[in-house]
Design a protein around this motif. Structure first.
Motif, PDB file in Angstrom:
ATOM      1  N   LEU A 157      16.622 -82.762-102.110  1.00 31.37           N
ATOM      2  CA  LEU A 157      15.584 -82.357-103.050  1.00 31.37           C
ATOM      3  C   LEU A 157      15.133 -80.941-102.703  1.00 31.37           C
ATOM      4  CD1 LEU A 157      13.570 -82.875-105.333  1.00 31.37           C
ATOM      5  CD2 LEU A 157      12.065 -84.002-103.669  1.00 31.37           C
ATOM      6  N   GLY A 158      15.359 -80.002-103.626  1.00 31.32           N
ATOM      7  CA  GLY A 158      14.968 -78.614-103.414  1.00 31.32           C
ATOM      8  C   GLY A 158      13.814 -78.227-104.315  1.00 31.32           C
ATOM      9  N   LEU A 159      12.683 -77.902-103.703  1.00 31.49           N
ATOM     10  CA  LEU A 159      11.499 -77.478-104.457  1.00 31.49           C
ATOM     11  C   LEU A 159      11.034 -76.108-103.967  1.00 31.49           C
ATOM     12  CD1 LEU A 159       9.478 -80.839-104.422  1.00 31.49           C
ATOM     13  CD2 LEU A 159      10.814 -79.899-106.310  1.00 31.49           C
ATOM     14  N   SER A 160      11.966 -75.254-103.588  1.00 32.34           N
ATOM     15  CA  SER A 160      11.601 -73.950-103.047  1.00 32.34           C
ATOM     16  C   SER A 160      11.107 -73.010-104.141  1.00 32.34           C
ATOM     17  CB  SER A 160      12.802 -73.313-102.336  1.00 32.34           C
ATOM     18  OG  SER A 160      13.865 -73.109-103.239  1.00 32.34           O
ATOM     19  N   ASP A 161      10.171 -72.118-103.772  1.00 30.58           N
ATOM     20  CA  ASP A 161       9.666 -71.062-104.665  1.00 30.58           C
ATOM     21  C   ASP A 161       9.108 -71.631-105.975  1.00 30.58           C
ATOM     22  OD1 ASP A 161      12.457 -68.900-103.793  1.00 30.58           O
ATOM     23  OD2 ASP A 161      10.666 -69.410-102.684  1.00 30.58           O
ATOM     24  N   CYS A 162       8.413 -72.768-105.900  1.00 33.38           N
ATOM     25  CA  CYS A 162       7.875 -73.396-107.109  1.00 33.38           C
ATOM     26  C   CYS A 162       6.355 -73.240-107.215  1.00 33.38           C
ATOM     27  CB  CYS A 162       8.238 -74.883-107.138  1.00 33.38           C
ATOM     28  SG  CYS A 162       9.982 -75.187-107.454  1.00 33.38           S
ATOM     29  N   ASN A 163       5.759 -72.449-106.345  1.00 35.84           N
ATOM     30  CA  ASN A 163       4.311 -72.197-106.394  1.00 35.84           C
ATOM     31  C   ASN A 163       3.511 -73.496-106.282  1.00 35.84           C
ATOM     32  OD1 ASN A 163       2.131 -70.425-106.473  1.00 35.84           O
ATOM     33  ND2 ASN A 163       1.853 -70.705-108.669  1.00 35.84           N
ATOM     34  N   LEU A 164       3.976 -74.412-105.444  1.00 36.47           N
ATOM     35  CA  LEU A 164       3.304 -75.698-105.256  1.00 36.47           C
ATOM     36  C   LEU A 164       2.342 -75.604-104.086  1.00 36.47           C
ATOM     37  CD1 LEU A 164       6.351 -78.115-105.677  1.00 36.47           C
ATOM     38  CD2 LEU A 164       4.608 -77.537-107.372  1.00 36.47           C
ATOM     39  N   ALA A 165       1.043 -75.760-104.357  1.00 35.99           N
ATOM     40  CA  ALA A 165       0.036 -75.791-103.310  1.00 35.99           C
ATOM     41  C   ALA A 165      -0.217 -77.230-102.891  1.00 35.99           C
ATOM     42  CB  ALA A 165      -1.255 -75.128-103.801  1.00 35.99           C
ATOM     43  N   ASP A 166      -1.119 -77.436-101.921  1.00 29.52           N
ATOM     44  CA  ASP A 166      -1.353 -78.783-101.396  1.00 29.52           C
ATOM     45  C   ASP A 166      -1.795 -79.760-102.473  1.00 29.52           C
ATOM     46  OD1 ASP A 166      -0.871 -78.401 -98.503  1.00 29.52           O
ATOM     47  OD2 ASP A 166      -2.519 -76.991 -98.665  1.00 29.52           O
ATOM     48  N   ASN A 167      -2.679 -79.323-103.372  1.00 31.17           N
ATOM     49  CA  ASN A 167      -3.173 -80.267-104.381  1.00 31.17           C
ATOM     50  C   ASN A 167      -2.103 -80.660-105.396  1.00 31.17           C
ATOM     51  OD1 ASN A 167      -3.039 -77.832-105.649  1.00 31.17           O
ATOM     52  ND2 ASN A 167      -5.117 -77.854-106.481  1.00 31.17           N
ATOM     53  N   ALA A 168      -1.038 -79.869-105.513  1.00 35.58           N
ATOM     54  CA  ALA A 168       0.052 -80.247-106.414  1.00 35.58           C
ATOM     55  C   ALA A 168       0.731 -81.520-105.928  1.00 35.58           C
ATOM     56  CB  ALA A 168       1.066 -79.119-106.520  1.00 35.58           C
ATOM     57  N   PHE A 169       0.794 -81.702-104.596  1.00 35.45           N
ATOM     58  CA  PHE A 169       1.487 -82.865-104.056  1.00 35.45           C
ATOM     59  C   PHE A 169       0.648 -84.138-104.139  1.00 35.45           C
ATOM     60  CE2 PHE A 169       4.010 -79.449-102.292  1.00 35.45           C
ATOM     61  CZ  PHE A 169       5.296 -79.950-102.442  1.00 35.45           C
TER      62      PHE A 169
END
Length: 311
Positions: A54-66
């Motif tokens: 699973l690659g989620l690199s460079d997706c601008n995901l902060a802690d609250n996104a998870f």
């Protein structure tokens, strides 16, 4: 979710890789995640349980996104790439990934700590995590890459860095450093010079470029004298031009000495001191190794080797 409809021999692919050019999640969900907002109407996002990569690199995901990304049911996931995201801590649900072998966190420039990973993880890539301070709770066989982690002060159980005045008093007595007032007045002036591993930094996410620019612009940092624990060895560095007087054995070339241990005598420890000068005039942080220390117990045929690291 609107996932790519790629099928091979009638079997769905077990790999999802995203990039800044591909948005595999539903547009409404994705827009809320990118804006770092919480939408109560959006249910947790689940991935296929058969995923191995699973690659989620460079997706601008902060802690609250998870909070809306459910990773806990990926029972066969082996490779998870979260590089280039503005997370401060890895998602808590990672602990449930029992098959995870590799975790990539490269260029997560706001990452503060890494802890509590599954027992099967053997590689953590934390290069360019310039805010990383502490790594703990890792499996005993796990290897960590941490180039350009200028603020890393502890990696349990491998090393720990702390102000000398906080070090155990017994250790300080062994080193004849009981005068804490003198130690408190010692400070070192450092300037961080972060060199990116990438050939083209402009390809990095914007927040990564900004974070690296900010740390380059920091004024020189003053630090108290530090004690360094590494693999059962304690070391420190103090400004001085001479060997301390309590060292009764001083070596000149060849740097070699031997001694007999009296019968029934218990050795508490061995102390070594180097006096050296730095030929570089630049005030930058750099890594290197001092002279290697080799110790041999001839009667028991045991060998130790220590390569002190200095920054």
């Amino acid at each position: 979710m609107d996932l790519p409809g790629k099928i091979a021999d009638g079997i769905g692919m077990n790999q999802i890789v995203t990039s800044k050019h591909v948005l595999p999640w539903h547009p409404v969900q994705w827009s809320w995640l990118r804006k770092e907002k919480v939408c109560r109407r959006i249910s947790p996002i689940s991935f296929p349980a058969s995923l191995v990569t699973l690659g989620l690199s460079d997706c601008n995901l902060a802690d609250n996104a998870f909070l809306h990304v459910d990773l806990s049911k990926l029972n066969v996931l082996k490779d998870l790439n979260l590089s280039g995201n503005p997370i401060i801590y890895p998602p808590e649900s990672i602990i449930h990934l029992s098959r995870l072998e590799k975790l990539s966190l490269t260029s997560c420039t706001r990452l503060k700590s890494i802890s509590q990973l599954p027992n099967g993880v053997d590689t953590v890539d934390a290069n360019d995590c310039i805010s990383l301070e502490k790594v703990c709770g890792l499996p005993s066989s796990c290897g960590v890459l941490y180039i350009n982690c200028a603020n890393l002060i502890e990696m349990d159980p491998y090393f720990k860095l702390e102000p000398l005045e906080n070090v155990n008093e017994e250790i300080l007595r062994y080193l004849s450093l009981s005068n804490l007032e003198m130690i408190r007045n010692v400070a070192f002036r450092l300037r961080f010079d972060i060199e990116t591993l990438y050939s083209n930094p402009m390809e990095l996410p914007k927040f990564v470029q900004n974070d690296m620019t900010n740390i380059r612009c920091l004024p020189p940092k003053r630090l108290p004298a530090q004690g360094f624990y590494c693999n059962g060895v304690f070391s420190t560095f103090l400004l001085s031009e001479h060997m301390p007087s309590w060292f009764n054995t001083k070596l000149s070339e060849p740097f070699h000495s031997s001694f007999m241990v009296p019968v029934n005598h218990q050795i508490c420890g061995l102390s070594f001191c180097f006096v050296y000068t730095c030929s570089e005039s630049k005030e930058i942080v750099s890594e290197g190794f001092l002279l290697c220390i080799s110790i041999t117990n001839l009667s028991r045929i045991m060998n130790w080797k220590q390569d002190p690291l200095f920054i």
